[in-house]
Design an enzyme around this catalytic site. Structure first.
Site, short mmCIF file in Angstrom:
data_model
loop_
_atom_site.label_atom_id
_atom_site.label_comp_id
_atom_site.label_asym_id
_atom_site.label_seq_id
_atom_site.Cartn_x
_atom_site.Cartn_y
_atom_site.Cartn_z
N TYR A 29 0.84 -1.20 0.00
CA TYR A 29 0.00 0.00 0.00
C TYR A 29 0.88 1.25 0.00
O TYR A 29 1.19 1.80 1.07
CB TYR A 29 -0.91 0.00 1.23
CG TYR A 29 -1.81 -1.22 1.34
CD1 TYR A 29 -2.89 -1.39 0.47
CD2 TYR A 29 -1.58 -2.21 2.30
CE1 TYR A 29 -3.71 -2.50 0.56
CE2 TYR A 29 -2.42 -3.31 2.41
CZ TYR A 29 -3.48 -3.45 1.54
OH TYR A 29 -4.30 -4.55 1.63
N TRP A 33 -4.11 6.17 2.50
CA TRP A 33 -5.50 5.72 2.53
C TRP A 33 -6.25 6.46 3.63
O TRP A 33 -5.72 6.70 4.72
CB TRP A 33 -5.58 4.22 2.77
CG TRP A 33 -5.67 3.42 1.51
CD1 TRP A 33 -6.79 2.86 0.97
CD2 TRP A 33 -4.60 3.08 0.62
NE1 TRP A 33 -6.48 2.19 -0.20
CE2 TRP A 33 -5.15 2.31 -0.43
CE3 TRP A 33 -3.23 3.36 0.61
CZ2 TRP A 33 -4.38 1.82 -1.48
CZ3 TRP A 33 -2.46 2.87 -0.42
CH2 TRP A 33 -3.03 2.11 -1.45
N TRP A 35 -9.29 5.95 5.70
CA TRP A 35 -9.61 5.50 7.05
C TRP A 35 -8.40 4.89 7.74
O TRP A 35 -8.30 4.91 8.96
CB TRP A 35 -10.84 4.59 7.07
CG TRP A 35 -10.73 3.15 6.68
CD1 TRP A 35 -9.96 2.59 5.71
CD2 TRP A 35 -11.49 2.09 7.28
NE1 TRP A 35 -10.19 1.24 5.65
CE2 TRP A 35 -11.13 0.90 6.59
CE3 TRP A 35 -12.44 2.01 8.29
CZ2 TRP A 35 -11.69 -0.34 6.90
CZ3 TRP A 35 -13.01 0.77 8.59
CH2 TRP A 35 -12.63 -0.39 7.92
N ASP A 36 -7.42 4.41 6.96
CA ASP A 36 -6.15 3.98 7.55
C ASP A 36 -5.51 5.14 8.32
O ASP A 36 -5.07 4.96 9.46
CB ASP A 36 -5.17 3.51 6.48
CG ASP A 36 -5.56 2.20 5.84
OD1 ASP A 36 -4.87 1.19 6.07
OD2 ASP A 36 -6.55 2.18 5.09
N TYR A 82 0.65 0.26 -7.39
CA TYR A 82 -0.70 -0.04 -6.90
C TYR A 82 -1.68 0.21 -8.04
O TYR A 82 -1.53 1.17 -8.80
CB TYR A 82 -1.07 0.84 -5.70
CG TYR A 82 -2.44 0.53 -5.15
CD1 TYR A 82 -2.62 -0.51 -4.25
CD2 TYR A 82 -3.56 1.24 -5.57
CE1 TYR A 82 -3.88 -0.82 -3.77
CE2 TYR A 82 -4.83 0.93 -5.11
CZ TYR A 82 -4.97 -0.11 -4.20
OH TYR A 82 -6.22 -0.42 -3.74
N GLN A 108 -14.03 6.40 1.93
CA GLN A 108 -13.95 5.28 2.89
C GLN A 108 -14.71 5.65 4.15
O GLN A 108 -15.16 6.80 4.31
CB GLN A 108 -12.48 4.95 3.20
CG GLN A 108 -11.81 4.12 2.11
CD GLN A 108 -10.48 3.53 2.56
OE1 GLN A 108 -9.63 4.24 3.08
NE2 GLN A 108 -10.29 2.25 2.32
N ASP A 170 -13.52 -5.05 1.67
CA ASP A 170 -13.62 -5.09 0.21
C ASP A 170 -14.40 -6.27 -0.35
O ASP A 170 -15.29 -6.11 -1.17
CB ASP A 170 -12.22 -5.09 -0.41
CG ASP A 170 -11.40 -3.88 -0.01
OD1 ASP A 170 -11.84 -3.10 0.85
OD2 ASP A 170 -10.30 -3.71 -0.57
N TYR A 352 -8.79 -12.57 3.11
CA TYR A 352 -9.13 -11.15 3.22
C TYR A 352 -10.33 -10.93 4.14
O TYR A 352 -10.25 -11.23 5.32
CB TYR A 352 -9.32 -10.60 1.80
CG TYR A 352 -8.80 -9.18 1.62
CD1 TYR A 352 -7.59 -8.79 2.17
CD2 TYR A 352 -9.53 -8.25 0.91
CE1 TYR A 352 -7.12 -7.49 2.00
CE2 TYR A 352 -9.07 -6.95 0.71
CZ TYR A 352 -7.87 -6.58 1.28
OH TYR A 352 -7.41 -5.30 1.11
N TRP A 353 -11.46 -10.43 3.65
CA TRP A 353 -12.60 -10.12 4.52
C TRP A 353 -13.64 -11.24 4.56
O TRP A 353 -14.78 -11.00 4.98
CB TRP A 353 -13.24 -8.81 4.09
CG TRP A 353 -12.39 -7.62 4.40
CD1 TRP A 353 -11.56 -6.96 3.55
CD2 TRP A 353 -12.24 -6.98 5.67
NE1 TRP A 353 -10.91 -5.94 4.20
CE2 TRP A 353 -11.31 -5.92 5.50
CE3 TRP A 353 -12.80 -7.18 6.93
CZ2 TRP A 353 -10.94 -5.08 6.54
CZ3 TRP A 353 -12.43 -6.34 7.97
CH2 TRP A 353 -11.51 -5.30 7.76
N GLU A 396 -1.23 -7.70 8.79
CA GLU A 396 -2.46 -7.07 8.30
C GLU A 396 -3.68 -7.72 8.96
O GLU A 396 -4.60 -7.02 9.40
CB GLU A 396 -2.50 -7.20 6.78
CG GLU A 396 -3.54 -6.36 6.10
CD GLU A 396 -3.43 -6.43 4.58
OE1 GLU A 396 -4.24 -5.75 3.93
OE2 GLU A 396 -2.56 -7.15 4.06
#
Length: 431
Positions: A29, A33, A35-36, A82, A108, A170, A352-353, A396
Site C-alpha cells: 500500500y 489511505w 480510514w487507515d 498499486y 472510505q 472489500d 481477506y474479509w 495485516e
C-alpha cells in the site's frame, strides 16, 4: 505491552512515515489511505500528537470541493506499485477535485472526526498552538454534509457506499449477490501488483477485481457525481454508518470545545442510530446491509453487522453482544472475532474479509463490549489484540482461531491500534 514491544510498534509507524503521512505498508500500500490514516493517527498520538495531527492535515489537503475525503491520495512516484492508480482516476480532470494532489474518486468509512478529537485530547496545548480543531472542524462539517446530502441514495437517512472498496471490507460476503450483477470485463487492463506482496489465496480473485474495476470506471466516467440513476451497486453498510454516528458524537465534542452548538451533532448521531435499526435481521441476531438497488437486506452475519454496538442508543444491543460472544464470532475459541460468521459454510479464515480477524475490527469490538459493561470480555480481547500484533510483527490480519498471520507485515494500523489499546485503558469512545 513491554517497553520493547512499544518500541517495535513505534518503529513500524516511524519506518512507514512518508514525510507528511504514514503508509499502511511500504510495499502493498504505497499511498495514503483515508480510514487507515484516521486509525493510524489514533495510535500515533501516543508517539507524537503533532505528527498525528500532520497525518490528518495531509488527508484534508485532498478534500474535494463537494466535501468528500477521498479513499486514496496518490504518490505520483509510486503509480505503478498499486492498481488502480492516479492514471486510472485522472482526478485532475474531474470538476471539484483538488488541483494540488491526485486522488481516487471513492471514499472510505468516516472515522476522521473521531480521530481528530482523540489527537486533540492527547495534547490540547499543542492542538491549540496549531489551531488544529478550528482548522479541522469546517472540513469535517463539509465531509459529513457531503455524506448526508449526496450519499443518502436510499432516502432513509443512511449513507450508501457505491463500491466495495468504500466499505473498507472489500470482498465481504455481503456484496456477493450484488457483484454477481456487475460485469467483470472493464476496459482498463487489470494489473495485480498486490500479488507481489501477498499470496493470491489471501487476496480477492481476478474476477472480483474485474468487477471492482468495472464499477470504478462507471463511477469515474460519470465524474464521480453520485447521481447516476442506473448505477448497479448501492449499499447501506452498517459499519460505515456506525462510524458516521460515532464521528457525529466526536463533532459534538469538537463543537463544544470551540464554543459552537453541539446539539445538531448529537441529534444527527441519534438519527443515524434510528435509521440503522432498520437493518437489523432477527434471524441472525445481527445487522445486515441493505442493497438499495433491490431494497432487500442481506442477512449475513459479518463483523460489519456487529459493530453498530458502538452507535449511541442502538436498538438490539443485547442481541448484538450475545451474537458477538456466541458461536458465530468469539464463542468457539476465537482469539479475535472473525470478519464473517464462523458457522457459515463459505467461511475462509485466511481470505481477506471472508473470515480472517482484523485488528481494527477487534479494537472496535473491544471498545463496544467495554462500553456495554462487558469489561472482562473487552479486556481479554484488547490484550489478545496486543499480544498477536507484537508476536507476529504487526500483520495485516490473522486467522481467528490459530492467530496465524496473513497479508502484509509491519502494517501501520495494526501497530497504531496496539499502541492505542495498551495506552488508553478506559472504555470511553471519545478517549
Amino acid at each position: 505491552m513491554p517497553p520493547s514491544a512499544e518500541g517495535r510498534a513505534t518503529a513500524v509507524l516511524l519506518s512507514n512515515w512518508a514525510g507528511t503521512h504514514t503508509l499502511p505498508a511500504t510495499g502493498l500500500y504505497p499511498h495514503q489511505w483515508s480510514w487507515d490514516s484516521a486509525f493510524i493517527a489514533m495510535g500515533l498520538r501516543h508517539v507524537s500528537p503533532r505528527r498525528a495531527g500532520q497525518e490528518l492535515d495531509a488527508l484534508f489537503a485532498g478534500q474535494w470541493s463537494d466535501g468528500r475525503l477521498p479513499q486514496i491520495i496518490f504518490d505520483p512516484h509510486r503509480d505503478k506499485d498499486y492498481s488502480p492508480g492516479s492514471q486510472f482516476w485522472q482526478s485532475s480532470t474531474i470538476p471539484g477535485a483538488p488541483g494540488t494532489v491526485e486522488t481516487a474518486g471513492l471514499v472510505q468509512p468516516p472515522n476522521h472526526a473521531w480521530a481528530v478529537w482523540m489527537v486533540h485530547r492527547a495534547d490540547p496545548e499543542e492542538s491549540a498552538r496549531r489551531d488544529f480543531l478550528s482548522r479541522a472542524y469546517p472540513q469535517l462539517l463539509a465531509w459529513h454534509e457531503y455524506l448526508r446530502t449526496r450519499r443518502d441514495r436510499g432516502g432513509l437517512g443512511l449513507v450508501s457506499v457505491v463500491h466495495p472498496w468504500e466499505s473498507g471490507t472489500d470482498n465481504s460476503p455481503l456484496w456477493d449477490e450484488a457483484l454477481a450483477r456487475v460485469p467483470d470485463t472493464p476496459r482498463h487492463v487489470v494489473e495485480r501488483p498486490d500479488l507481489q506482496h501477498a499470496c493470491a489465496s489471501e487476496r480477492p480473485s481476478d474476477r472480483e477485481y474485474g468487477r471492482y474495476f468495472w464499477l470504478a470506471e462507471r463511477y469515474r466516467d460519470h465524474a464521480c457525481d453520485d447521481v447516476d440513476a442506473g448505477y448497479p451497486f448501492l449499499f447501506e453498510d452498517p459499519l460505515f454508518n456506525t462510524l458516521y454516528a460515532v464521528s457525529e458524537l466526536a463533532l459534538a465534542a469538537i463543537a463544544r470545545q470551540l464554543g459552537a452548538d453541539p446539539a445538531p451533532h448529537h441529534s444527527r448521531a441519534a438519527e443515524i442510530s434510528r435509521a440503522l435499526a432498520t437493518l437489523y435481521c432477527p434471524e441472525i441476531e445481527c445487522y445486515g446491509a441493505r442493497d438499495v438497488v433491490t431494497g432487500e437486506i442481506v442477512a449475513k452475519a459479518t463483523i460489519n453487522g456487529i459493530l453498530p454496538l458502538l452507535a449511541p442508543d442502538i436498538a438490539h444491543a443485547d442481541e448484538l453482544v450475545s451474537t458477538l460472544c456466541g458461536p458465530r464470532f468469539l464463542g468457539d475459541g476465537a482469539l479475535l472475532p472473525p470478519s464473517y460468521d464462523a458457522t457459515a459454510p463459505d467461511l475462509d479464515p485466511s481470505l481477506y474479509w471472508r473470515g480472517p480477524a482484523w485488528f481494527n475490527m477487534a479494537w472496535l469490538a473491544a471498545l463496544a463490549l467495554g462500553a456495554r459493561g462487558e469489561k472482562q470480555a473487552a479486556e481479554a480481547l484488547r490484550s489478545m489484540l496486543v499480544r498477536l500484533a507484537v508476536a507476529n510483527d504487526f500483520p495485516e490480519y490473522v486467522g481467528p482461531w490459530s492467530g496465524t498471520p496473513h497479508g502484509t507485515r509491519r502494517f501501520s494500523w495494526t501497530a497504531a491500534l496496539a499502541l492505542e489499546a495498551q495506552a488508553n485503558t478506559g472504555w470511553d469512545l471519545l478517549g
